[in-house]
Design a protein around this motif. Structure first.
Motif, PDB file in Angstrom:
ATOM      1  N   TRP A  65      28.857  29.061   6.794  1.00  0.00           N
ATOM      2  CA  TRP A  65      28.672  29.618   5.454  1.00  0.00           C
ATOM      3  C   TRP A  65      29.716  29.064   4.482  1.00  0.00           C
ATOM      4  N   VAL A 111      30.748  39.715   3.655  1.00  0.00           N
ATOM      5  CA  VAL A 111      31.020  38.740   4.719  1.00  0.00           C
ATOM      6  C   VAL A 111      32.438  38.908   5.255  1.00  0.00           C
ATOM      7  N   PHE A 112      33.412  38.927   4.350  1.00  0.00           N
ATOM      8  CA  PHE A 112      34.800  38.995   4.786  1.00  0.00           C
ATOM      9  C   PHE A 112      35.186  40.400   5.257  1.00  0.00           C
ATOM     10  N   GLY A 150      30.020  34.752  15.437  1.00  0.00           N
ATOM     11  CA  GLY A 150      30.362  35.109  14.067  1.00  0.00           C
ATOM     12  C   GLY A 150      31.246  34.071  13.407  1.00  0.00           C
ATOM     13  N   GLU A 152      23.650  30.332   3.833  1.00  0.00           N
ATOM     14  CA  GLU A 152      23.223  31.046   5.037  1.00  0.00           C
ATOM     15  C   GLU A 152      21.889  30.553   5.589  1.00  0.00           C
ATOM     16  N   LEU A 188      30.387  32.101  10.067  1.00  0.00           N
ATOM     17  CA  LEU A 188      31.322  32.147   8.935  1.00  0.00           C
ATOM     18  C   LEU A 188      31.737  30.737   8.534  1.00  0.00           C
ATOM     19  N   PHE A 204      33.936  40.538   8.828  1.00  0.00           N
ATOM     20  CA  PHE A 204      34.848  39.753   9.664  1.00  0.00           C
ATOM     21  C   PHE A 204      36.163  40.503   9.902  1.00  0.00           C
TER      22      PHE A 204
END
Length: 147
Positions: free
Chosen positions: A23, A44-45, A16, A115, A20, A48
């Motif tokens: 990205w 996304v965040f 991950g 992505e 990240l 995470f």
């Protein structure tokens, strides 16, 4: 089983982190304004942050051996998984649209979704290890397999 869950969780997190970083490096945050990236930054965040918080809770569970902490980790993993599936569903069309474009694009090319640069092997490994982590955490919380 609890240590196996920790190992799968950490390895999943490494994949991950790689995605990240890719990205962000490929302009995913900047692409939010133009709509080029199909992965919304809050998703996304959020994925995470919840995964990281869950991992910290899991480590505390390993130290304290409190069942409530195992269930808290499992509860945190559920929205993590949901957000992961959302991102996967939004990534698949980007991936199918043309992997050749990603190979020829410059790192600063804003027309290529960030992505698209995710390696398929990393995406698959991340997803499979995430499922394994979720199952191992659930089994541990249920008290199956010892602690």
């Amino acid at each position: 089983m609890d240590i196996a869950a920790l190992i799968t969780w950490v390895v999943t997190a490494l994949g991950g982190f790689y995605m990240l970083g890719t990205w962000i490096r490929r302009g995913g945050i900047r692409q939010q304004a133009t709509g080029t990236s199909r992965l919304p930054a809050p998703v996304v965040f959020g994925h995470f942050a919840l995964a990281a918080i869950g991992l910290v809770v899991w480590i505390v569970y390993l130290v304290a051996d409190r069942t409530a902490l195992a269930w808290t980790s499992f509860g945190l993993l559920l929205p993590v998984a949901l957000l992961g599936f959302v991102m996967l569903a939004r990534w698949i069309p980007v991936h199918r649209a043309g992997p050749a474009a990603a190979a020829t694009a410059r790192p600063t090319d804003e027309t290529v979704p960030a992505e698209r640069h995710f390696p398929v092997a990393v995406v698959l490994a991340h997803g499979l290890l995430a499922v394994a982590t979720l199952v191992l955490v659930l089994l541990t919380a249920l008290g199956i397999g010892g602690s």
